[in-house]
Enzyme design. Structure first.
Site, PDB file in Angstrom:
ATOM      1  N   ARG A 102       0.811  -1.223   0.000  1.00  0.00           N
ATOM      2  CA  ARG A 102       0.000   0.000   0.000  1.00  0.00           C
ATOM      3  C   ARG A 102       0.842   1.270   0.000  1.00  0.00           C
ATOM      4  NH1 ARG A 102      -2.585  -1.181   5.532  1.00  0.00           N
ATOM      5  NH2 ARG A 102      -4.527  -0.437   4.629  1.00  0.00           N
ATOM      6  N   LYS A 225     -16.486  -3.703  22.297  1.00  0.00           N
ATOM      7  CA  LYS A 225     -16.614  -5.036  21.710  1.00  0.00           C
ATOM      8  C   LYS A 225     -15.519  -5.952  22.256  1.00  0.00           C
ATOM      9  CE  LYS A 225     -16.144  -2.775  17.978  1.00  0.00           C
ATOM     10  NZ  LYS A 225     -15.874  -2.391  16.565  1.00  0.00           N
ATOM     11  N   ALA A 256     -15.350  -9.129  10.812  1.00  0.00           N
ATOM     12  CA  ALA A 256     -16.443  -9.332  11.767  1.00  0.00           C
ATOM     13  C   ALA A 256     -16.796  -8.020  12.463  1.00  0.00           C
ATOM     14  CB  ALA A 256     -16.042 -10.389  12.795  1.00  0.00           C
ATOM     15  N   ASP A 258     -16.138  -5.025  11.423  1.00  0.00           N
ATOM     16  CA  ASP A 258     -16.625  -4.075  10.422  1.00  0.00           C
ATOM     17  C   ASP A 258     -18.121  -4.271  10.179  1.00  0.00           C
ATOM     18  OD1 ASP A 258     -13.889  -3.564  10.221  1.00  0.00           O
ATOM     19  OD2 ASP A 258     -13.674  -4.806   8.430  1.00  0.00           O
TER      20      ASP A 258
END
Length: 310
Positions: A102, A225, A256, A258
């Site tokens: 990237r 989370k 997951a 996301d």
């Protein structure tokens, strides 16, 4: 119409199919969340803010955005850069390993495209979502300008949402990441942290510790989370612990969180309660990890979410 903007990077995803072939798709944490929100809540206007190139893969990426019914008004075309790329490998438990390319990513150059006129148009949104990954990859000398643009959105009444998605290799140091994440928490209205990232950066290993840590910020909504264990939410003075039923057929844990983010926020934007939003987000995450790759097949995903009440 309810409107949300997702600022981030979409990458070319490569996955080994067998010893001689690879499959190619598109994914990225912010993009994934946008896709899953739009699939579940088609009445919400969901827009990507990113930069791509003028190459063939960029053309295919733009077509994919449109096929997922994402608004592409603010997908900018860089004259010389190209999309980032990654290769994903998964083990027998569904855990993943990534190899990235990237350095020449167009998404790193997004901030100069966000001129005053564009920012003015962005003030029409109900929400603006960003994560630790776009925060990490944008040019360091563009970060002050980025924060100034977010200040304008916040002053205009746009709710700012931050997911502290931490990737160590994208930062010069852990201290740099912490400084930038702290700034994001200070300006955000909603935060969606995971215990795994909080543990690495702040030494926070449980939801109660996380709740205590975030008391220093003026967040309207906090969603902590903790993988398959639980989700703890705090809205005002209401603190709820939501138990999550683990999925046994785990194929690939990619995206997951996301999926949870996109569906949770879509539910909240649609007037659902925090409890309902968490349950729907968990269902989305549990569905996604039963399929390879970041983006689950459309039919299987929609069928699962229909069974969940969407």
């Amino acid at each position: 119409m309810t409107k949300i903007f997702f600022l981030g990077e979409c990458m070319v995803e490569l996955r080994e199919l067998d010893d001689a072939m690879m499959g190619q798709s598109f994914a990225g944490d912010v993009y994934n969340s946008a896709v899953y929100m739009k699939r579940c809540f088609p009445k919400i206007s969901v827009s990507m803010i990113t930069a791509i190139g003028r190459d063939r893969l960029s053309e295919k990426m733009l077509s994919r955005f449109k096929s997922e019914e994402l608004d592409t008004q603010f997908v900018f075309r860089h004259p010389s850069k190209v999309p980032g790329m990654y290769f994903i490998e998964t083990d027998s438990a569904g855990e993943r390993r990534f190899t990235y390319w990237r350095n020449d990513s167009a998404a790193k150059k997004i901030i100069p495209f966000l001129n005053d006129d564009v920012v003015t148009q962005l003030t029409s949104a109900d929400m603006f979502f960003f994560s630790g990954i776009p925060l990490a990859i944008i040019d360091e000398d563009s970060r002050d300008a980025f924060w100034q643009k977010l200040e304008r959105l916040k002053l205009a009444g746009v709710k700012l949402v931050f997911d502290p998605n931490y990737r160590a290799q994208l930062w010069a140091s852990k201290e740099e990441a912490i400084e930038q994440f702290n700034r994001a928490f200070q300006i955000s209205d909603i935060a969606l942290p995971g215990i795994e990232d909080l543990s690495v950066l702040y030494g926070i290993t449980s939801a109660p510790e996380a709740i205590d840590f975030f008391q220093q910020y003026q967040l309207a909504e906090l969603v902590v989370k903790d993988g398959p264990n639980s989700v703890v939410t705090l809205t005002g003075t209401e603190r709820l612990s939501h138990q999550i039923i683990p999925v046994t057929n785990v194929v690939d844990t990619t995206s997951a969180g996301d999926a949870f983010n996109g569906v949770y926020l879509g539910a909240r934007l649609s007037g659902r309660t925090v409890f309902d939003a968490v349950q729907l987000g968990a269902k989305a995450a549990g569905t996604v990890i039963q399929h390879p790759g970041a983006i689950a097949p459309l039919v299987a995903f929609k069928q699962a979410m229909s069974e969940a009440g969407i």
